[in-house]
Design a protein around this motif. Sequence first.
Motif, PDB file in Angstrom:
ATOM      1  N   LEU A   5     -15.881  -0.867 -11.630  1.00 22.25           N
ATOM      2  CA  LEU A   5     -17.012  -0.005 -11.977  1.00 22.25           C
ATOM      3  C   LEU A   5     -17.157   1.053 -10.894  1.00 22.25           C
ATOM      4  O   LEU A   5     -16.802   0.830  -9.738  1.00 22.25           O
ATOM      5  N   ALA A   6     -17.701   2.178 -11.254  1.00 23.62           N
ATOM      6  CA  ALA A   6     -17.803   3.317 -10.335  1.00 23.62           C
ATOM      7  C   ALA A   6     -18.640   2.980  -9.106  1.00 23.62           C
ATOM      8  O   ALA A   6     -19.732   2.429  -9.219  1.00 23.62           O
ATOM      9  N   LYS A   7     -18.089   3.305  -7.959  1.00 24.09           N
ATOM     10  CA  LYS A   7     -18.799   3.191  -6.682  1.00 24.09           C
ATOM     11  C   LYS A   7     -19.388   4.556  -6.340  1.00 24.09           C
ATOM     12  O   LYS A   7     -19.019   5.567  -6.930  1.00 24.09           O
ATOM     13  N   SER A   8     -20.263   4.575  -5.355  1.00 24.46           N
ATOM     14  CA  SER A   8     -20.769   5.852  -4.848  1.00 24.46           C
ATOM     15  C   SER A   8     -19.596   6.677  -4.345  1.00 24.46           C
ATOM     16  O   SER A   8     -18.682   6.149  -3.711  1.00 24.46           O
ATOM     17  N   LEU A   9     -19.638   7.953  -4.622  1.00 27.05           N
ATOM     18  CA  LEU A   9     -18.546   8.825  -4.205  1.00 27.05           C
ATOM     19  C   LEU A   9     -18.706   9.230  -2.743  1.00 27.05           C
ATOM     20  O   LEU A   9     -19.749   9.749  -2.355  1.00 27.05           O
ATOM     21  N   PRO A  10     -17.680   9.006  -1.950  1.00 22.21           N
ATOM     22  CA  PRO A  10     -17.749   9.420  -0.541  1.00 22.21           C
ATOM     23  C   PRO A  10     -17.590  10.931  -0.404  1.00 22.21           C
ATOM     24  O   PRO A  10     -16.917  11.572  -1.208  1.00 22.21           O
ATOM     25  N   ARG A  11     -18.193  11.484   0.602  1.00 17.70           N
ATOM     26  CA  ARG A  11     -18.050  12.908   0.910  1.00 17.70           C
ATOM     27  C   ARG A  11     -16.952  13.066   1.954  1.00 17.70           C
ATOM     28  O   ARG A  11     -16.676  12.161   2.734  1.00 17.70           O
ATOM     29  N   ASN A  12     -16.328  14.230   1.966  1.00 18.88           N
ATOM     30  CA  ASN A  12     -15.291  14.562   2.949  1.00 18.88           C
ATOM     31  C   ASN A  12     -14.169  13.529   2.977  1.00 18.88           C
ATOM     32  O   ASN A  12     -13.652  13.191   4.035  1.00 18.88           O
ATOM     33  N   THR A  13     -13.805  13.060   1.806  1.00 18.69           N
ATOM     34  CA  THR A  13     -12.774  12.035   1.662  1.00 18.69           C
ATOM     35  C   THR A  13     -11.795  12.478   0.582  1.00 18.69           C
ATOM     36  O   THR A  13     -12.226  12.867  -0.509  1.00 18.69           O
ATOM     37  N   PRO A  14     -10.495  12.426   0.832  1.00 15.08           N
ATOM     38  CA  PRO A  14      -9.535  12.819  -0.198  1.00 15.08           C
ATOM     39  C   PRO A  14      -9.549  11.819  -1.359  1.00 15.08           C
ATOM     40  O   PRO A  14      -9.422  10.610  -1.155  1.00 15.08           O
ATOM     41  N   LEU A  15      -9.736  12.345  -2.563  1.00 14.80           N
ATOM     42  CA  LEU A  15      -9.811  11.532  -3.770  1.00 14.80           C
ATOM     43  C   LEU A  15      -8.764  12.010  -4.759  1.00 14.80           C
ATOM     44  O   LEU A  15      -8.372  13.185  -4.746  1.00 14.80           O
ATOM     45  N   SER A  16      -8.339  11.112  -5.638  1.00 10.52           N
ATOM     46  CA  SER A  16      -7.342  11.460  -6.636  1.00 10.52           C
ATOM     47  C   SER A  16      -7.794  10.926  -7.989  1.00 10.52           C
ATOM     48  O   SER A  16      -8.052   9.731  -8.132  1.00 10.52           O
ATOM     49  N   PHE A  17      -7.906  11.811  -8.971  1.00 15.04           N
ATOM     50  CA  PHE A  17      -8.227  11.423 -10.346  1.00 15.04           C
ATOM     51  C   PHE A  17      -6.929  11.258 -11.117  1.00 15.04           C
ATOM     52  O   PHE A  17      -6.032  12.093 -11.024  1.00 15.04           O
ATOM     53  N   TRP A  18      -6.849  10.166 -11.905  1.00 12.24           N
ATOM     54  CA  TRP A  18      -5.695   9.919 -12.772  1.00 12.24           C
ATOM     55  C   TRP A  18      -6.177   9.651 -14.182  1.00 12.24           C
ATOM     56  O   TRP A  18      -7.136   8.896 -14.382  1.00 12.24           O
ATOM     57  N   MET A  19      -5.526  10.246 -15.144  1.00 15.69           N
ATOM     58  CA  MET A  19      -5.708   9.924 -16.553  1.00 15.69           C
ATOM     59  C   MET A  19      -4.313   9.634 -17.077  1.00 15.69           C
ATOM     60  O   MET A  19      -3.422  10.484 -16.979  1.00 15.69           O
ATOM     61  N   ASP A  20      -4.121   8.460 -17.618  1.00 12.08           N
ATOM     62  CA  ASP A  20      -2.788   8.016 -17.998  1.00 12.08           C
ATOM     63  C   ASP A  20      -2.866   7.284 -19.327  1.00 12.08           C
ATOM     64  O   ASP A  20      -3.860   6.633 -19.625  1.00 12.08           O
ATOM     65  N   GLY A  21      -1.814   7.391 -20.118  1.00 10.90           N
ATOM     66  CA  GLY A  21      -1.770   6.634 -21.368  1.00 10.90           C
ATOM     67  C   GLY A  21      -1.351   7.491 -22.536  1.00 10.90           C
ATOM     68  O   GLY A  21      -0.394   8.260 -22.447  1.00 10.90           O
ATOM     69  N   GLN A  22      -2.106   7.394 -23.636  1.00 10.90           N
ATOM     70  CA  GLN A  22      -1.677   7.995 -24.889  1.00 10.90           C
ATOM     71  C   GLN A  22      -1.622   9.513 -24.876  1.00 10.90           C
ATOM     72  O   GLN A  22      -1.055  10.117 -25.790  1.00 10.90           O
ATOM     73  N   TYR A  23      -2.169  10.153 -23.862  1.00  5.02           N
ATOM     74  CA  TYR A  23      -2.102  11.614 -23.752  1.00  5.02           C
ATOM     75  C   TYR A  23      -1.255  12.066 -22.565  1.00  5.02           C
ATOM     76  O   TYR A  23      -1.353  13.202 -22.115  1.00  5.02           O
ATOM     77  N   GLY A  24      -0.427  11.184 -22.028  1.00  6.03           N
ATOM     78  CA  GLY A  24       0.412  11.516 -20.883  1.00  6.03           C
ATOM     79  C   GLY A  24      -0.311  11.233 -19.576  1.00  6.03           C
ATOM     80  O   GLY A  24      -1.378  10.626 -19.554  1.00  6.03           O
TER      81      GLY A  24
END
Length: 169
Positions: free
Chosen positions: A112-131
């Motif tokens: 489940l979503a945690k609080s988003l840290p500031r000044n921290t490198p983050l990476s979003f991924w969407m994977d599956g039926q749409y590539g």
Amino acid sequence: MMPSTLCKITLAALMTAVSISSSWAMSKPYDAVAAVIIKAGLPCFYSKVPLESPPPDYLKDMGLEISVFNQSKSTPGYIWHTWFKDWQKPLPVSPASCIPYGIKSPDKNPRLAKSLPRNTPLSFWMDGQYGRHNVRFCIRKNTQGQDYLATVINQDGVYACTAEALKNS
């Protein structure tokens, strides 16, 4: 030439050929670049390329996996991870149809979503039926104290935030 010398030369040539032929190439680990905006105070994600509906046969039944990963060296790991068997919402191809951070799936929610840290490198991924889609970003505060999205750099495998605003074009 002595047989032992010929054997050494042949062995050296063979070892050189093996070391040369064992090199490998790797393509990028995603098919398309995703985009991220701040909407209602949270990141919201969408594909920068058109998505096929229905998905191609070879991707059907894969579902849609969505995650945000903390890429800092000190505290790496998922800060949000969810999976939808069937995506029932409009395809995320614009700011109007973007996927809001923290959305829960009726199917699986490994993190489940945690609080988003500031000044921290983050990476979003969407994977599956749409590539596979990816965007790296940081959430920073400007001089007025408002959140903005910044770019991420990779130096020798270490990700870091920059002050440069992320551009989705």
